[in-house]
Design a protein around this motif. Structure first.
Motif, PDB file in Angstrom:
ATOM      1  N   THR A   1     -35.928 -29.715  -3.669  1.00  0.00           N
ATOM      2  CA  THR A   1     -37.248 -29.961  -4.249  1.00  0.00           C
ATOM      3  C   THR A   1     -37.420 -31.411  -4.647  1.00  0.00           C
ATOM      4  N   THR A   2     -38.677 -31.837  -4.661  1.00  0.00           N
ATOM      5  CA  THR A   2     -39.068 -33.138  -5.191  1.00  0.00           C
ATOM      6  C   THR A   2     -40.490 -33.027  -5.698  1.00  0.00           C
ATOM      7  N   SER A   3     -41.019 -34.103  -6.272  1.00  0.00           N
ATOM      8  CA  SER A   3     -42.372 -34.070  -6.816  1.00  0.00           C
ATOM      9  C   SER A   3     -43.021 -35.431  -6.690  1.00  0.00           C
TER      10      SER A   3
ATOM     11  N   THR B   1     -31.752 -38.446  -6.878  1.00  0.00           N
ATOM     12  CA  THR B   1     -31.887 -38.507  -5.443  1.00  0.00           C
ATOM     13  C   THR B   1     -30.706 -37.878  -4.744  1.00  0.00           C
ATOM     14  N   ALA B   2     -30.999 -37.237  -3.624  1.00  0.00           N
ATOM     15  CA  ALA B   2     -29.956 -36.726  -2.750  1.00  0.00           C
ATOM     16  C   ALA B   2     -30.523 -36.671  -1.353  1.00  0.00           C
TER      17      ALA B   2
ATOM     18  N   GLY C   1     -47.087 -37.144  -7.998  1.00  0.00           N
ATOM     19  CA  GLY C   1     -48.403 -36.835  -8.530  1.00  0.00           C
ATOM     20  C   GLY C   1     -48.403 -35.480  -9.209  1.00  0.00           C
ATOM     21  N   ASP C   2     -49.309 -34.599  -8.792  1.00  0.00           N
ATOM     22  CA  ASP C   2     -49.394 -33.241  -9.312  1.00  0.00           C
ATOM     23  C   ASP C   2     -48.803 -32.219  -8.338  1.00  0.00           C
ATOM     24  N   THR C   3     -48.005 -32.685  -7.376  1.00  0.00           N
ATOM     25  CA  THR C   3     -47.512 -31.818  -6.301  1.00  0.00           C
ATOM     26  C   THR C   3     -46.012 -31.609  -6.393  1.00  0.00           C
ATOM     27  N   VAL C   4     -45.604 -30.325  -6.296  1.00  0.00           N
ATOM     28  CA  VAL C   4     -44.198 -29.965  -6.134  1.00  0.00           C
ATOM     29  C   VAL C   4     -43.978 -29.663  -4.660  1.00  0.00           C
ATOM     30  N   GLN C   5     -42.939 -30.232  -4.092  1.00  0.00           N
ATOM     31  CA  GLN C   5     -42.636 -30.042  -2.687  1.00  0.00           C
ATOM     32  C   GLN C   5     -41.215 -29.514  -2.552  1.00  0.00           C
TER      33      GLN C   5
ATOM     34  N   VAL D   1     -35.062 -36.672  -4.019  1.00  0.00           N
ATOM     35  CA  VAL D   1     -34.860 -35.259  -3.705  1.00  0.00           C
ATOM     36  C   VAL D   1     -33.850 -34.660  -4.665  1.00  0.00           C
ATOM     37  N   ALA D   2     -34.213 -33.535  -5.257  1.00  0.00           N
ATOM     38  CA  ALA D   2     -33.314 -32.893  -6.218  1.00  0.00           C
ATOM     39  C   ALA D   2     -32.424 -31.889  -5.519  1.00  0.00           C
ATOM     40  N   GLN D   3     -31.410 -31.467  -6.209  1.00  0.00           N
ATOM     41  CA  GLN D   3     -30.505 -30.443  -5.689  1.00  0.00           C
ATOM     42  C   GLN D   3     -31.123 -29.061  -5.885  1.00  0.00           C
TER      43      GLN D   3
END
Length: 927
Positions: A61-63, A207-208, A65-69, A192-194
């Motif tokens: 996951t990452t983010s 970051t990853a 603005g107002d968006t989670v991806q 990018v998160a784990q």
């Protein structure tokens, strides 16, 4: 073994190792996602991905603005109603959820919040994966966007059942790389998160490298000049450096480059030098000098202001110029570069601003990172090995969060393409050891207030075993610098050479202070730089006074920054950013003198301190700046901005005697400067925009260089007005940005002038610098292009043309020297995603010829061109990332621009060759 055999061996080793590991990780089967469900929860919603056979999924996951991806790797959509899923307004505070194919073997989930960023958490379900989402605090009653009916949600009532894979409305399904109202910026990789690490508003996860990175994957508008798309990711970036508030780069009327963690790790060499990474990525930034000093690395031909989390690393005393030797690259989350004159952060940014942003805390879980690496010269392996290691930890408990890291790096000896030792060790970063400690502790006082204390300690020590051979300065013709082997230097009574930096930064933010948002910080920084001792007896200027010596610089800063963002319209399309900055800085520089007899008797190995001598007297520099910046977003098509800044500067020094025994009268001087900026962005369509701006910047001279070697007619601070006056720069710029599914491009042209330039030019081989205060003009072009011909291939590059002139006493324009105005610079890359877990990259840098300054007498000799080629291989191994890198792949013997410039004035002992063929390996594991 000859050099060609060494080259083939290194290529074979890197290629064989890469292929072997890649084959071992490509055997996994692809999971089939057969259903997507959106279920309500007490806190919000959950997005459930069901798989055939109950296969578990890997989610990153990452983010922004107002968006989670969230990207799901090694998976394919196989839905009954089509391979795209969309759900609008599934809960208050959630505008939309989409699930679409990202490429052949990966899936992308996007969740767009209303009024804030949702908090996300990944859970492994029994038959797939679950993305749990909690709307941002305070958005429960946020109305739906105009034209969209939001279904009422009754407590305890289950909303209508949605069939897996079937959209719930008739709106057209958006492609995976676009969402309403969210512009996507190619060229910038979001952190990018784990898996399992939630995303919190305003805090970016660690970051990853996502294993699904695919070169050539289509990206969405709009490209930024000089930002090379990281293969395999949609690009969007929120920057704070250009405007001091969070802003999408497509809305800023300036040229901006953002370099993320992965790009930093790719570009940083065995010297751990951030300047080398910037030179390979940023248009307008001078080619790599392969030294640790910023001397010779200008941005658009002028000075650059370097910040760490908004705290200035650039001080008035620039005798050493070690702004990039205050933090290790492993502690950096990303780097934001604003190109062109600006005063948004105060003085010294006539060429631009480089803001280094450190790692940020994760959310709701404890995460760790271990990194190990090694490097070696392949032209001469004698004591040429280096290593680096890092451990990082981050987490959150309730409203308290923390992050910290400890890194240790050691560089061996550096060798050129001929296998000869590079003797320019005082500025080269070889034979050094770096210890960096970063710590952050934060607490959310409530939903809108946050307090954070950060600490950074950087300690670099250098222990070379060679000294320069100064006899080359007396030989006929141009000679390559040579080293004399002495064994490790023994410094008795003096300090160990190196760089030391200590920084404390306390920040407070409030998102709603009487309708405005506030960002503030108070910082303290102490910095010292200690040079390697050297024999100055052959110098006509230094020799009679210092003999065998080294210099050491000390700077202490105390300052603060305040920025308040006030909406001037109900829809917040008109905003005013206003505030103040203050810094108080004390600096000095001294010589440590060593016994010349013992130096000679030991062959230059033993340095016994016998005395001290002031080089630059202790002086105080302070500044107070007040600013206001207005932005008006007109219908998301035209964006106008403009602002003003007023700066008051003070200089104070006591009476002193120079190192060559001249008496100078001290005193106080006060200066002030008022500068303006005005810019506009016009978006022709969602893929193409143009921008223009006029921006003023200003800087004051390096007072240390004036005070230590004042001109013959300089008698005192208060009576010498012209030489100490600030420089004001007027910068004009126009540019275009375009970003389509497979092509991104940009072009910017700039022209800047100053009536009272600041330029220091060497006087022969004396060590003395002459200050030139004359009208200047600098102009140039910057271009970038990135093309993804297919999903697994990406190609692109940058181009920089720069020229600068100053007006002499006869009114004739003379070429500015090549320490400021570099030759034409071209970069290019070719990248291939060989497998989903294995990517390979070739990158080239070309530095051209320049003889304009030599013909006009500013350079001592012409500058010759050179080419370098690097190979980088990145492989996903389990939960870790392995990177193999070969620098100077062709083992080209060349001399950096700064080396050639210094040699032109007869300083052949400074005519150092660049590093030859070098191999490095690095492995990072996150859990």
């Amino acid at each position: 073994m000859n050099r060609s055999q060494q080259l083939l061996s290194s290529l074979g080793l890197a290629g064989f190792t890469s292929a072997l590991i890649a084959q071992s990780v490509c055997a996994a089967n692809i999971a089939q996602v057969t259903a997507v469900r959106v279920n309500p929860t007490p806190e919000g919603i959950e997005v459930v991905l069901e798989t055939e056979g109950g296969r578990a999924l890997q989610v990153f996951t990452t983010s922004f603005g107002d968006t989670v991806q969230a990207d799901v790797i090694s998976a394919q959509l196989r839905l009954a109603g089509g391979n795209q899923f969309r759900r609008d307004n599934p809960a208050a505070g959630i505008a939309a959820v989409t699930v679409t194919p990202l490429d052949t073997n990966s899936i992308r989930i996007k969740v767009i919040g209303q009024g804030g960023l949702p908090v996300a958490r990944v859970e492994q379900g029994g038959g797939g994966a679950i993305l749990s989402l909690k709307p941002a605090t305070g958005t429960a009653q946020t109305p739906a966007p105009p034209g969209v009916t939001q279904p009422p949600v009754q407590p305890g009532v289950q909303p209508p059942t949605v069939q897996p894979g079937v959209p719930v409305d008739s709106l057209p399904t958006l492609p995976p790389t676009a969402q309403p109202g969210v512009p996507v910026e190619p060229g910038v990789q979001p952190p990018v998160a784990q898996p399992g690490v939630p995303v919190e508003p305003g805090v970016q996860p660690p970051t990853a490298q996502p294993p699904t990175a695919q070169p050539g994957r289509p990206t969405q508008p709009t490209a930024q000049p000089g930002v090379t798309p990281q293969p395999g990711a949609d690009r969007i970036e929120i920057v704070v450096t250009a405007t001091r508030i969070e802003e999408n780069v497509t809305n800023v009327p300036r040229s901006i480059t953002v370099i993320d963690t992965e790009e930093i790790e790719e570009q940083v060499g065995p010297s751990r030098n951030i300047g080398e990474a910037l030179a390979n990525q940023v248009p307008g930034f001078a080619p790599p000098t392969q030294t640790t000093t910023t001397y010779g690395q200008t941005l658009r031909g002028r000075d650059v202001s370097v910040l760490i989390d908004g705290v200035p690393q650039t001080t008035n005393i620039q005798s050493f110029g070690r702004e990039f030797r205050t933090i290790d690259p492993s502690a950096i989350e990303r780097i934001e570069v604003v190109r062109g004159s600006t005063a948004i952060y105060g003085s010294q940014a006539t060429g631009g601003v480089i803001n280094i942003i450190t790692r940020r805390p994760t959310e709701d879980s404890l995460t760790s990172t271990v990194e190990l690496g090694a490097s070696t010269s392949l032209t001469n392996t004698e004591d040429g090995q280096g290593f680096n290691g890092k451990y990082g930890i981050s987490g959150r408990e309730g409203n308290f969060d923390f992050t910290g890291s400890v890194s240790l790096a050691s560089s061996g000896a550096f060798y050129d393409a001929q296998g000869d030792r590079i003797p320019y060790f005082e500025l080269g970063g070889d034979s050094s050891r770096i210890l960096n400690i970063l710590g952050k502790i934060g607490v959310d006082l409530d939903d809108q207030q946050r307090l954070q204390l950060s600490f950074n300690r950087y300690l670099e020590t250098q222990n070379p075993d060679v000294i320069p051979d100064f006899s080359v300065d007396d030989e006929e013709g141009t000679q390559k610098a040579r080293a004399i082997k002495t064994g490790n230097l023994n410094i008795i009574g003096g300090q160990t050479p190196g760089n030391r930096n200590t920084l404390f930064n306390l920040s407070y933010t409030n998102d709603n202070l009487f309708g405005s948002s506030l960002q503030s910080q108070i910082y303290y920084r102490r910095n010292s730089n200690i040079g390697v001792p050297s024999d100055y007896r052959s110098s006509d200027f230094f020799g009679p006074f210092v003999g065998v010596a080294n210099s050491r610089t000390r700077t202490e800063q105390l300052g603060g920054r305040l920025a308040i963002t006030t909406p001037l319209s109900s829809d917040e399309k008109v905003r005013l950013v206003w505030g103040a900055d203050y810094v108080n800085e004390d600096s000095e520089q001294n010589f440590d003198l060593y016994d010349p007899n013992e130096f000679d008797a030991t062959g230059g190995r033993v340095y016994r301190k016998i005395a001290e001598r002031p080089f630059v007297p202790a002086y105080n520099y302070n500044s107070l700046g007040l600013f206001g910046q207005l932005e008006w977003n007109i219908d998301e098509i035209v964006i106008l901005s403009g602002g003003i800044r007023h700066e008051r500067i003070g200089l104070r020094v006591d009476d002193y005697t120079t190192f060559n025994e001249r008496n100078i009268q001290g005193g106080e001087r006060n200066f002030d400067a008022t500068v303006f900026n005005l810019g506009a962005v016009y978006k022709l369509d969602e893929n193409f925009s143009v921008f223009s701006n006029f921006s003023q910047g200003f800087s004051v001279p390096d007072f240390a260089r004036i005070l230590r070697q004042p001109p013959d007619d300089f008698v005192g601070i208060e009576s010498s007005l012209n030489i100490t006056q600030p420089q004001k720069v007027n910068n004009y710029e126009i540019g275009i940005r375009g970003g389509w599914s497979t092509v991104q491009m940009s072009l910017a042209a700039f022209y800047n002038t100053s009536d009272l330039g600041i330029s220091f030019q060497p006087v022969g081989n004396t060590g003395r610098l002459e200050l030139i205060r004359a009208p200047e003009r600098i102009y140039g072009l910057e271009a970038t292009v990135d093309w993804q011909p297919e999903k697994t291939w990406s190609i692109g590059g940058t181009a920089t043309y720069l020229e600068g002139e100053y007006e002499d006493e006869d009114g004739k324009y003379i070429g500015i020297d090549s320490s400021r105005i570099p030759p034409v610079k071209l970069t290019a890359y070719l990248e291939n995603q060989t497998t989903p877990e294995w990517s390979n990259r070739l990158q080239l840098l070309y530095s051209g010829n320049r003889d304009r300054a030599f013909e006009d007498g500013s350079d001592g000799g012409p500058i010759s061109s050179y080419v370098t080629l690097d190979y980088i291989s990145t492989i996903q191994v389990g939960n870790g990332l392995l990177q193999l890198k070969v620098e100077n792949l062709l083992n080209n013997e060349y001399f950096p621009v700064l080396s050639q410039y210094l040699a032109g004035f007869g300083a052949d002992s400074s005519n150092y060759a660049a590093r030859g063929l070098t191999f490095s390996v690095n492995y990072r594991l996150d859990w």
